[in-house]
Design a protein around this motif. Structure first.
Motif, short mmCIF file in Angstrom:
data_model
loop_
_atom_site.label_atom_id
_atom_site.label_comp_id
_atom_site.label_asym_id
_atom_site.label_seq_id
_atom_site.Cartn_x
_atom_site.Cartn_y
_atom_site.Cartn_z
N ASP A 144 2.30 1.73 -3.47
CA ASP A 144 1.27 2.24 -4.38
C ASP A 144 1.13 3.76 -4.23
O ASP A 144 1.02 4.49 -5.21
CB ASP A 144 -0.08 1.58 -4.10
N LYS A 145 1.12 4.21 -2.98
CA LYS A 145 0.98 5.64 -2.70
C LYS A 145 2.17 6.42 -3.26
O LYS A 145 2.01 7.49 -3.86
CB LYS A 145 0.86 5.85 -1.19
N ARG B 295 0.83 -1.21 0.00
CA ARG B 295 0.00 0.00 0.00
C ARG B 295 0.87 1.26 0.00
O ARG B 295 0.58 2.23 -0.70
CB ARG B 295 -0.94 0.01 1.22
N MET B 296 1.91 1.23 0.80
CA MET B 296 2.82 2.37 0.84
C MET B 296 3.46 2.60 -0.52
O MET B 296 3.54 3.74 -1.01
CB MET B 296 3.91 2.13 1.90
N GLN C 252 2.05 6.75 -7.08
CA GLN C 252 1.07 7.74 -7.54
C GLN C 252 1.62 9.16 -7.52
O GLN C 252 1.14 10.04 -8.22
CB GLN C 252 -0.19 7.65 -6.67
N GLN C 253 2.64 9.38 -6.71
CA GLN C 253 3.24 10.71 -6.59
C GLN C 253 4.33 10.95 -7.64
O GLN C 253 4.88 12.04 -7.73
CB GLN C 253 3.84 10.89 -5.19
#
Length: 297
Positions: free
Chosen positions: A228-229, A225-226, A232-233
């Protein structure tokens, strides 16, 4: 012997005799319980009465669910091992999975990031926060060592040798190996250990290296999850997982002239044939650069 009782005995066998990792046991349990559920739907309550015909029906259902060939192959491997165990214990006389052919896995080249994309990813964590320091250390360690995400979240404080710059990793089958970390990863770890982890830790007894915001051990899912975040940046359009960093680690080493045996040892591969896929990746990248750069490609 009931289904659940047999599964408990098999898990105990995996833990004690095979010294299997928690991730291997979880995978076996999930696959076997899935087959139990299917058997019950077919009014089959006694796993000892499972036939080759029922196994074929199960495979048909797996295909109808559009499961990947690699997933089906893993399920068959789990069930073969389980039924071999039952035969050894004298619970059944025949293994219905012996005659079932394992589907050939699709040969896909692993996706890798370019070095500048790795640099872009590493620049994303907010180093003014404990979680940001943790995330930077995680990304640096994954790329510097090529370790699996399950190996990463299993690291404990005493796994690190900060003087030498290595980490002791417990891989598949609980096999141990030392992996180098490199200067940037060591610097990120030092920052996390001094400024980040003390603020996350809920008590002094927690041994795990990487902690969540509650102070407990970090999970592989949380790392995904980290990541993925972070992706996205960035301007990276490739779907990236922790394993992408492992693929990138191996490919970049080979691109820079590392020999295959060394990469095999660093990755913890038992067979060099598993590592050889990265030579194909490197060749494909060479062809891609050639097509982009040569005027008559």
């Amino acid at each position: 012997m009931q289904m659940e009782e047999a599964l408990r005995a098999f898990i105990e066998y995996l833990q004690i005799e095979k010294n299997a990792s928690i991730y291997t046991i979880h995978s076996y349990t999930h696959d076997i319980e899935d087959f139990f559920d299917f058997s019950r739907q077919q009014n089959m309550q006694d796993f000892a009465a499972v036939s080759y015909v029922l196994v074929r029906k199960y495979l048909v259902e797996c295909n109808q669910k559009k499961l990947a060939k690699s997933t089906i192959a893993r399920k068959l491997s789990s069930l073969r091992s389980f039924y071999r165990f039952l035969m050894r214990e004298g619970v059944i006389a025949e293994n219905p999975f012996v005659l079932v052919a394992t589907p050939k896995k699709e040969k896909k080249l692993p996706k890798v990031l370019y070095v500048d994309e790795i640099e872009q990813l590493l620049a994303q964590p907010d180093l003014s926060t404990p979680l940001g320091l943790r995330d930077r250390a995680i990304l640096e360690v994954l790329y510097a060592s090529g370790m699996r995400v399950g190996e990463l979240v299993g690291l404990e404080l005493n796994s690190l040798d900060l003087q030498v710059g290595t980490a002791l990793v417990f891989g598949k089958g609980a096999k141990e190996r030392y992996v180098p970390l490199g200067r940037p990863a060591m610097a990120a770890l030092q920052q996390y250990l001094v400024k980040g982890r003390p603020q996350l830790a809920s008590n002094d007894h927690e041994k795990h290296l990487f902690l969540n915001f509650r102070g407990g051990p970090l999970t592989a899912r949380s790392v995904r999850r980290m990541l993925d975040k972070m992706i996205q940046q960035t301007s990276i359009y490739l779907k990236v997982s922790p394993h992408t960093l492992r693929h990138s680690f191996a490919t970049h080493l080979l691109d820079a002239g590392a020999d295959l045996r060394t990469v095999q040892e660093l990755l913890g591969h038992v067979n060099i044939s598993t590592t050889q896929i990265y030579t194909h990746v490197s060749n494909e990248r060479l062809r891609q650069v050639y097509r982009q750069a040569h005027p008559r490609a």
